[in-house]
Structures are given as structure tokens and as C-alpha cells.
Design a protein around this motif. Structure first.
Motif, mmCIF file in Angstrom:
data_model
loop_
_atom_site.group_PDB
_atom_site.id
_atom_site.type_symbol
_atom_site.label_atom_id
_atom_site.label_comp_id
_atom_site.label_asym_id
_atom_site.label_seq_id
_atom_site.Cartn_x
_atom_site.Cartn_y
_atom_site.Cartn_z
ATOM 1 N N SER A 14 48.348 49.425 47.265
ATOM 2 C CA SER A 14 47.921 50.008 48.633
ATOM 3 C C SER A 14 47.869 48.742 49.639
ATOM 4 N N LEU A 15 46.926 47.979 48.420
ATOM 5 C CA LEU A 15 46.604 46.477 50.212
ATOM 6 C C LEU A 15 47.935 45.804 50.477
ATOM 7 N N PRO A 16 47.768 45.534 51.213
ATOM 8 C CA PRO A 16 48.541 44.134 52.098
ATOM 9 C C PRO A 16 48.445 43.020 50.361
ATOM 10 N N GLU A 17 50.280 42.787 50.680
ATOM 11 C CA GLU A 17 50.039 41.127 49.393
ATOM 12 C C GLU A 17 48.871 40.465 49.106
ATOM 13 N N GLU A 18 48.755 40.283 50.314
ATOM 14 C CA GLU A 18 47.642 38.727 49.971
ATOM 15 C C GLU A 18 46.124 38.748 49.841
ATOM 16 N N ARG A 19 45.648 40.490 50.569
ATOM 17 C CA ARG A 19 44.073 40.595 49.141
ATOM 18 C C ARG A 19 45.006 41.332 48.030
ATOM 19 N N ARG A 20 45.936 42.301 47.725
ATOM 20 C CA ARG A 20 46.481 42.185 47.092
ATOM 21 C C ARG A 20 46.120 41.137 45.789
ATOM 22 N N GLU A 21 46.364 40.369 46.138
ATOM 23 C CA GLU A 21 46.574 38.999 45.296
ATOM 24 C C GLU A 21 45.670 38.534 44.434
ATOM 25 N N ALA A 22 44.683 38.308 45.932
ATOM 26 C CA ALA A 22 43.389 38.083 45.695
ATOM 27 C C ALA A 22 42.260 38.830 44.962
ATOM 28 N N LEU A 23 42.502 40.332 45.072
ATOM 29 C CA LEU A 23 41.716 41.031 44.317
ATOM 30 C C LEU A 23 42.411 41.767 43.050
ATOM 31 N N ARG A 27 39.504 40.922 39.845
ATOM 32 C CA ARG A 27 39.673 41.668 39.187
ATOM 33 C C ARG A 27 39.785 40.995 36.906
ATOM 34 N N GLU A 28 40.771 40.007 37.259
ATOM 35 C CA GLU A 28 40.549 38.956 35.900
ATOM 36 C C GLU A 28 39.234 38.715 35.560
ATOM 37 N N VAL A 29 38.953 38.147 36.214
ATOM 38 C CA VAL A 29 38.102 37.711 36.344
ATOM 39 C C VAL A 29 37.179 38.404 36.038
ATOM 40 N N ILE A 30 36.759 39.683 36.706
ATOM 41 C CA ILE A 30 35.615 40.294 36.293
ATOM 42 C C ILE A 30 35.823 41.022 34.822
ATOM 43 N N LEU A 31 37.126 41.094 34.447
ATOM 44 C CA LEU A 31 37.538 42.165 32.784
ATOM 45 C C LEU A 31 37.343 40.987 32.090
ATOM 46 N N LYS A 32 37.000 39.743 32.143
ATOM 47 C CA LYS A 32 37.118 38.756 31.246
ATOM 48 C C LYS A 32 36.099 38.299 31.130
ATOM 49 N N TYR A 33 35.526 38.290 31.483
ATOM 50 C CA TYR A 33 33.668 37.921 32.205
ATOM 51 C C TYR A 33 33.020 39.295 31.531
ATOM 52 N N LEU A 34 33.177 40.798 31.807
ATOM 53 C CA LEU A 34 32.171 41.200 31.794
ATOM 54 C C LEU A 34 31.997 41.766 30.673
ATOM 55 N N PRO A 35 30.449 42.592 30.015
ATOM 56 C CA PRO A 35 29.881 42.630 29.036
ATOM 57 C C PRO A 35 30.539 43.863 28.065
ATOM 58 N N GLU A 36 30.402 43.691 27.115
ATOM 59 C CA GLU A 36 30.449 45.137 26.605
ATOM 60 C C GLU A 36 29.629 46.342 26.489
ATOM 61 N N GLY A 37 30.513 46.974 26.848
ATOM 62 C CA GLY A 37 29.094 48.132 27.171
ATOM 63 C C GLY A 37 29.393 48.612 28.385
ATOM 64 N N TYR A 38 29.899 47.857 29.543
ATOM 65 C CA TYR A 38 30.044 48.520 31.035
ATOM 66 C C TYR A 38 31.827 48.838 31.116
ATOM 67 N N GLU A 39 32.802 50.127 31.900
ATOM 68 C CA GLU A 39 33.863 50.472 32.122
ATOM 69 C C GLU A 39 33.974 50.110 33.169
ATOM 70 N N GLU A 40 35.216 50.289 33.112
ATOM 71 C CA GLU A 40 36.068 49.639 34.666
ATOM 72 C C GLU A 40 36.672 51.651 34.844
ATOM 73 N N THR A 41 36.108 51.544 36.683
ATOM 74 C CA THR A 41 36.714 53.390 36.963
ATOM 75 C C THR A 41 36.759 53.217 38.175
ATOM 76 N N MET A 42 37.374 54.231 38.720
ATOM 77 C CA MET A 42 37.361 53.910 40.226
ATOM 78 C C MET A 42 36.088 55.164 40.856
ATOM 79 N N ASP A 43 35.360 54.563 41.921
ATOM 80 C CA ASP A 43 33.806 55.082 42.105
ATOM 81 C C ASP A 43 34.067 54.599 43.409
#
Length: 148
Positions: A14-23, A27-43
């Protein structure tokens, strides 16, 4: 940003292209480094990284305990780093690392505001995400709730 999205992919699309690509990169960085036990969700209408209620149900608001999140706001993009907000030691390290990376930090309590991806030192973001295990975050949260 409307809270109508139920998936992170639909939120990003839903985001403009520049923001979509930045975010997407954030997200890729967060998922790469996220310690075990945390979960990705919408809230709260944004992509969040949380400790699921099944693991830790004793939150003050009934929502999963948020560790990190990101969002597209009206005038900027935001990265919410609860571990930086909640710990003076991590905050001091984070501010120093940001400065050493040669980046200007625009930060509220937990919110790192940025206009473009180049404003963020992604390696520092990754290190920040990787820094606190679920067990340590729960212990810190419980200690902070018992102080007041």
C-alpha cells in the motif's frame, strides 16, 4: 496510516514505491537478526516483532509484548526499538554507534525517524535487534513493571 491491513505484505504494497522498498530492507534486516522466540505480526496497524501471548500473556494492555516495529508515518518512516527505549545502557550504546556510523539520529523515546533508507545504519539496526533475547526482554519488562 490506516489500521486496515492484516498482513505485512499488504501493508508494504500500500506504500509509495520509495517507502515500500526502504521498509522492505528494514524488514529484511530485522528478520535476519531477530532472536529466536520473537514473532512477526501486524498490531497497532503496523508490522511488529513481538513475544507472542502464548509465551508471555502478562502484558499491561493485552497485546503481545512489542520488541520492535516499523511504520510509514505522514512525514517520515519510523523504526520503533523498545529495547533502546527501555534500557539506558542500550540507548547509550545505540546513540554512540549511530554517531560513529556518521548518521544523524532523529529519535524520540523508542522511535527512530528517517526520511530515506540511507539515513539508517542498517548494520547498527541489525546489532540492536540481535542484542536482547526473549528471556532477557521479559525479565527487563517485568522488572520495569514492578518498579512503579
Amino acid at each position: 496510516m490506516a489500521r486496515s491491513h492484516t498482513t505485512i505484505d499488504s501493508y508494504l504494497e500500500s506504500l509509495p514505491e520509495e517507502r515500500r522498498e526502504a521498509l522492505r530492507k528494514v524488514r529484511e534486516v530485522i528478520l535476519k537478526y531477530l532472536p529466536e522466540g520473537y514473532e512477526e505480526t501486524m498490531d497497532f496497524g503496523m508490522p511488529c516483532y513481538v513475544i507472542p501471548l502464548e509465551r508471555f500473556p502478562k502484558t499491561y494492555n493485552g497485546h503481545p509484548l512489542m520488541y520492535a516495529a516499523f511504520a510509514s508515518q505522514k512525514n517520515y518512516m519510523a523504526l520503533y526499538l523498545m529495547s533502546v527505549y527501555g534500557s539506558p545502557n542500550i540507548e547509550a550504546w545505540f546513540r554512540e554507534a549511530f554517531a560513529k556510523a556518521g548518521k544523524k539520529l532523529d529519535m524520540g523515546k523508542s522511535c527512530v525517524r528517517f526520511k530515506k533508507l540511507e539515513d539508517l545504519p542498517l548494520d547498527i539496526i541489525g546489532q540492536t535487534i540481535a542484542r536482547v533475547s526473549v528471556e532477557n526482554y521479559i525479565a527487563h519488562y517485568e522488572a520495569s513493571r514492578n518498579r512503579g
